[in-house]
Design a protein around this motif. Structure first.
Motif, PDB file in Angstrom:
ATOM      1  N   TYR A  23       0.951  -1.141   0.074  1.00 48.45           N
ATOM      2  CA  TYR A  23      -0.010  -0.140  -0.041  1.00 48.45           C
ATOM      3  C   TYR A  23       0.991   1.338  -0.067  1.00 48.45           C
ATOM      4  O   TYR A  23       2.139   1.389   0.720  1.00 48.45           O
ATOM      5  CB  TYR A  23      -0.750   0.139   1.251  1.00 48.45           C
ATOM      6  CG  TYR A  23      -1.915  -1.118   1.385  1.00 48.45           C
ATOM      7  CD1 TYR A  23      -3.040  -0.840   0.651  1.00 48.45           C
ATOM      8  CD2 TYR A  23      -1.698  -2.138   2.021  1.00 48.45           C
ATOM      9  CE1 TYR A  23      -4.041  -2.442   0.559  1.00 48.45           C
ATOM     10  CE2 TYR A  23      -2.390  -3.400   1.787  1.00 48.45           C
ATOM     11  CZ  TYR A  23      -3.557  -3.337   1.218  1.00 48.45           C
ATOM     12  OH  TYR A  23      -4.431  -4.301   0.983  1.00 48.45           O
ATOM     13  N   ASN A  24       0.363   2.285  -0.813  1.00 50.98           N
ATOM     14  CA  ASN A  24       1.041   3.646  -0.547  1.00 50.98           C
ATOM     15  C   ASN A  24       0.576   4.347   0.690  1.00 50.98           C
ATOM     16  O   ASN A  24      -0.227   4.037   1.322  1.00 50.98           O
ATOM     17  CB  ASN A  24       0.645   4.475  -1.923  1.00 50.98           C
ATOM     18  CG  ASN A  24       0.877   3.745  -3.206  1.00 50.98           C
ATOM     19  OD1 ASN A  24       2.130   3.521  -3.496  1.00 50.98           O
ATOM     20  ND2 ASN A  24       0.035   3.512  -3.988  1.00 50.98           N
ATOM     21  N   TYR A  80      -9.403   0.284   6.291  1.00 46.48           N
ATOM     22  CA  TYR A  80     -10.212   0.245   5.239  1.00 46.48           C
ATOM     23  C   TYR A  80     -11.365  -0.670   4.833  1.00 46.48           C
ATOM     24  O   TYR A  80     -11.184  -1.919   5.180  1.00 46.48           O
ATOM     25  CB  TYR A  80      -9.420   0.552   3.999  1.00 46.48           C
ATOM     26  CG  TYR A  80      -8.420   1.791   3.972  1.00 46.48           C
ATOM     27  CD1 TYR A  80      -8.859   3.037   2.919  1.00 46.48           C
ATOM     28  CD2 TYR A  80      -7.320   1.991   4.742  1.00 46.48           C
ATOM     29  CE1 TYR A  80      -8.154   4.094   3.134  1.00 46.48           C
ATOM     30  CE2 TYR A  80      -6.627   2.928   4.447  1.00 46.48           C
ATOM     31  CZ  TYR A  80      -7.035   4.140   3.670  1.00 46.48           C
ATOM     32  OH  TYR A  80      -6.361   5.400   3.656  1.00 46.48           O
ATOM     33  N   LYS A 118     -15.610   2.405  -3.622  1.00 39.82           N
ATOM     34  CA  LYS A 118     -14.579   3.166  -3.263  1.00 39.82           C
ATOM     35  C   LYS A 118     -13.606   2.812  -1.901  1.00 39.82           C
ATOM     36  O   LYS A 118     -14.460   2.783  -1.051  1.00 39.82           O
ATOM     37  CB  LYS A 118     -14.857   4.696  -3.420  1.00 39.82           C
ATOM     38  CG  LYS A 118     -15.419   4.993  -4.555  1.00 39.82           C
ATOM     39  CD  LYS A 118     -15.837   6.491  -4.432  1.00 39.82           C
ATOM     40  CE  LYS A 118     -16.528   7.215  -5.803  1.00 39.82           C
ATOM     41  NZ  LYS A 118     -16.905   8.285  -5.711  1.00 39.82           N
ATOM     42  N   ARG A 119     -12.290   2.598  -2.169  1.00 33.80           N
ATOM     43  CA  ARG A 119     -11.672   2.253  -0.680  1.00 33.80           C
ATOM     44  C   ARG A 119     -11.841   3.391   0.178  1.00 33.80           C
ATOM     45  O   ARG A 119     -11.573   4.495   0.008  1.00 33.80           O
ATOM     46  CB  ARG A 119     -10.290   2.151  -0.995  1.00 33.80           C
ATOM     47  CG  ARG A 119      -9.925   0.632  -1.580  1.00 33.80           C
ATOM     48  CD  ARG A 119      -8.519   0.721  -2.013  1.00 33.80           C
ATOM     49  NE  ARG A 119      -8.354  -0.473  -2.809  1.00 33.80           N
ATOM     50  CZ  ARG A 119      -7.824  -1.895  -2.206  1.00 33.80           C
ATOM     51  NH1 ARG A 119      -7.526  -1.702  -0.708  1.00 33.80           N
ATOM     52  NH2 ARG A 119      -7.564  -2.909  -2.961  1.00 33.80           N
ATOM     53  N   GLU A 129      -9.200  -2.638 -10.486  1.00 35.47           N
ATOM     54  CA  GLU A 129     -10.349  -1.987  -9.697  1.00 35.47           C
ATOM     55  C   GLU A 129     -11.123  -1.081 -10.867  1.00 35.47           C
ATOM     56  O   GLU A 129     -12.217  -0.266 -10.076  1.00 35.47           O
ATOM     57  CB  GLU A 129      -9.744  -1.276  -8.329  1.00 35.47           C
ATOM     58  CG  GLU A 129      -9.161  -2.266  -7.415  1.00 35.47           C
ATOM     59  CD  GLU A 129      -8.647  -1.592  -6.303  1.00 35.47           C
ATOM     60  OE1 GLU A 129      -9.004  -0.348  -5.972  1.00 35.47           O
ATOM     61  OE2 GLU A 129      -8.266  -2.307  -5.243  1.00 35.47           O
ATOM     62  N   ASP A 172      -0.987   6.794   1.234  1.00 36.12           N
ATOM     63  CA  ASP A 172      -2.319   7.381   1.330  1.00 36.12           C
ATOM     64  C   ASP A 172      -3.317   6.327   1.469  1.00 36.12           C
ATOM     65  O   ASP A 172      -4.567   6.320   1.287  1.00 36.12           O
ATOM     66  CB  ASP A 172      -3.033   8.382  -0.162  1.00 36.12           C
ATOM     67  CG  ASP A 172      -2.596   7.351  -1.078  1.00 36.12           C
ATOM     68  OD1 ASP A 172      -2.482   6.376  -1.266  1.00 36.12           O
ATOM     69  OD2 ASP A 172      -2.962   7.900  -2.321  1.00 36.12           O
ATOM     70  N   SER A 216      -3.827   3.785  -0.824  1.00 41.83           N
ATOM     71  CA  SER A 216      -3.969   3.269  -1.966  1.00 41.83           C
ATOM     72  C   SER A 216      -3.330   1.946  -2.445  1.00 41.83           C
ATOM     73  O   SER A 216      -2.112   1.652  -1.884  1.00 41.83           O
ATOM     74  CB  SER A 216      -4.167   3.963  -3.124  1.00 41.83           C
ATOM     75  OG  SER A 216      -2.786   4.495  -3.274  1.00 41.83           O
TER      76      SER A 216
END
Length: 598
Positions: A345-346, A548, A563-564, A361, A348, A350
């Motif tokens: 994961y980044n 999340y 949406k996450r 996605e 943020d 994502s």
């Protein structure tokens, strides 16, 4: 006794407090049996993750229990030393005391009626139960207080009750020695099935408990963890060893292999009719939890399994959708091609998508399958069989005719305002997912309500294979058995195996990460993840910060829902690796030190 814990006599809930009462109990065959049944009843059921029942899933990074008035909701954000919920310290010491009384008194000196060989077997079972209860303390609290072989008298002084904790390694060695002492007199696994006693403490369960124990003992949390340099008794005794010992992994691997080599158990595979033995991975993965006494079951308990069905089913099918898998749990499942869809994961939150996996996605599918309707997000397309067995997602199809028909099953609409999604009441998943892994398609939650009977699976062979490969990889990486047994789990799951042969995929370079991911997927929602993230010492990373799911609270249609979205921000610090010991327990034992940082 039909299965573990199936029999309990209230009058044996307390140890008799005088010698005559003890003598009366153990002079009689039926009361001796009943006393042992009472010891068995202390094996806790762990089927209900809600309320005050069991916390392991709701306090892990793989599940959200939706109800904000339940203790684990507060514990995920503000867990303090005064938190009393799920504290089993006193419970297990009472169970240990009961087992010790049985070991001391169920003998031919007291009992002239029961066959001495049977009494020896029962004492071995009680010794194995006591070892199991000590392990339950160890996994939750860390180093425990080792009680004398002869139970302390109930009217003992506080000085006589005051005993220090043994070191973690001493605790492990003691449990192992007790298992080894009990082992020769335990019955063979899967013995006496016609009498219903096959799952009494037996040699298979003994080796399984030893495998799990030694795996935990070899893990980073307690194998050379210098964070615990100051974790000491009042006399200065070190409670967690400060030097890493790779040989502990060998002991763990050997213990798992000893159980495998019994050649009694096999991964459950359910053949399709008229196929000459071809099996259906999805059906096999589902029915390993529904088919009683199947080839994979090592330890089971007669428990109330209603929570599996009630909390996993959607509202139109009579359920609550209250156990919500987190997005990270959903992301952990492989694609049908055997590759992981997400590699990290980044900052943020994502996802870092693995381009080789084919995961995306973006967009929706125009094709309906038996698992989902046309219009489902591409996030859920071409995933492995275990994903469809375990996870209910937006526009997935329910597992039976409830809320629909057999030909046209209910399609779950999990956005806010959808029939299976958010509304003004409490019974909906804040993550946008719900668990279906342990729910039975034979259960009906609509009138007339019928709960499909089956056992709680507390240990199965897939775990032992994964214990073995994890331990083997840590002390002897490259050993051929690592891929052999890891591939057995993947083959049953219906995904490509690792290797260079036809239909196989290249083994990952980070085998430790691959083994941990396989374990997370295969054993999801079976009360393992809580302990795995702690023993691997990764809980500070994976259980701390934003969690999340999908946009279940504000997404009112399929597009906005998909949406996450952060549904909760949790707090995990070093103190949470071991449970808080209540001040009332510390007051009762003047030599007992609490766990660090509480």
């Amino acid at each position: 006794m039909s299965v573990l814990g199936a029999c309990k006599k209230d009058f044996l809930g307390q140890i008799p407090d005088d010698a005559l009462a003890i003598e009366d109990v153990f002079q009689k065959d039926d009361l001796t049996r009943a006393f042992l049944a009472n010891v068995y009843s202390n094996i806790r059921s762990e089927t209900d993750h809600s309320g005050e029942n069991v916390p392991w899933e709701g306090l892990s990074d793989e599940m959200d229990v939706t109800y904000v008035n339940y203790p684990m909701f507060t514990m995920n954000t503000n867990w303090t030393k005064a938190t009393t919920n799920y504290n089993y310290w006193d419970f297990y010491y009472k169970a240990i005391r009961n087992a010790s009384y049985f070991i001391q008194n169920a003998n031919s000196d007291n009992n002239k009626i029961t066959d001495p060989a049977l009494l020896a077997k029962w004492r071995a079972e009680a010794r194995m139960l006591r070892a199991y209860f000590y392990f339950m303390l160890l996994r939750q609290y860390g180093p425990f207080v080792m009680m004398p072989e002869v139970p302390i008298a109930p009217d003992a002084t506080i000085e006589e009750f005051s005993l220090p904790r043994s070191s973690y390694d001493e605790c492990v060695n003691y449990i192992v020695s007790e298992i080894d002492k009990a082992y020769p007199d335990l019955q063979e696994p899967k013995q006496d099935i016609p009498t219903g006693d096959y799952n009494r403490m037996n040699k298979g369960i003994a080796l399984g408990v030893k495998s799990r124990l030694l795996l935990y003992a070899a893990s980073p949390l307690v194998n050379g963890n210098t964070d615990y340099a100051d974790f000491k008794n009042l006399d200065g005794k070190q409670l967690i060893n400060q030097s890493y010992d790779v040989s502990k992994w060998k002991k763990a691997a050997d213990a798992a292999k000893a159980l495998i080599d019994l050649n009694v158990y096999a991964l459950y595979k359910e053949p399709l009719a008229n196929t000459g033995g071809v099996y259906n991975p999805a059906v096999s993965l589902k029915n390993v939890f529904l088919s009683n006494w199947n080839s994979e079951s090592i330890m089971v308990k007669a428990s109330d399994v209603t929570p599996y069905d009630q909390n996993g089913a959607p509202r139109p099918a009579g359920g609550w959708s209250s156990w919500g898998p987190t997005q990270s749990a959903v992301d952990s499942y492989f694609m049908a091609n055997g590759l992981p869809p997400i590699t990290g994961y980044n900052g943020d939150g994502s996802p870092i998508i693995n381009p080789a996996s084919g995961y995306t996605e973006s967009g929706t599918t125009a094709t309906a399958t038996s698992n989902y309707a046309a219009g489902a997000s591409m996030m859920y397309v071409n995933r492995e069989p275990r994903f469809y067995v375990a996870i209910s997602f937006n526009q997935s199809k329910w597992i039976n005719a409830a809320g629909g028909t057999q030909a046209n099953p209910l399609v779950l609409l999990m956005y806010y305002g959808g029939a299976s999604g958010g509304y003004t009441g409490a019974n909906w998943s804040k993550t946008g997912y719900s668990t279906r892994k342990l729910a039975s398609p034979s259960t009906s939650l609509l009138a007339p309500v019928t709960i499909s009977p089956r056992f709680e699976i507390k240990m199965r062979l897939a775990e032992i294979y994964l214990n073995y490969v994890e331990a083997l990889n840590e002390y002897n990486p490259g050993h051929s058995d690592i891929l052999t047994y890891l591939n057995m789990v993947r083959e049953r799951a219906g995904i490509p195996q690792y290797g260079g042969g036809a239909g196989q995929i290249t083994p990952p370079s980070d085998m430790r990460a691959a083994i941990r991911q396989e374990r997370r997927v295969e054993l999801a929602f079976e009360n393992f993840r809580f302990f795995d993230t702690r023993r691997w010492k990764i809980a500070e990373q994976v259980e701390n910060g934003p969690f999340y799911g999908m946009n279940a609270t504000n997404g009112t249609n399929n597009t906005d829902f998909q949406k996450r979205t952060v549904f909760e921000t949790r707090v995990f610090t070093k103190k949470h690796y071991f449970w808080n010991i209540l001040q009332s327990e510390l007051n009762r034992d003047k030599k007992l030190v609490g766990n660090p940082w509480w």
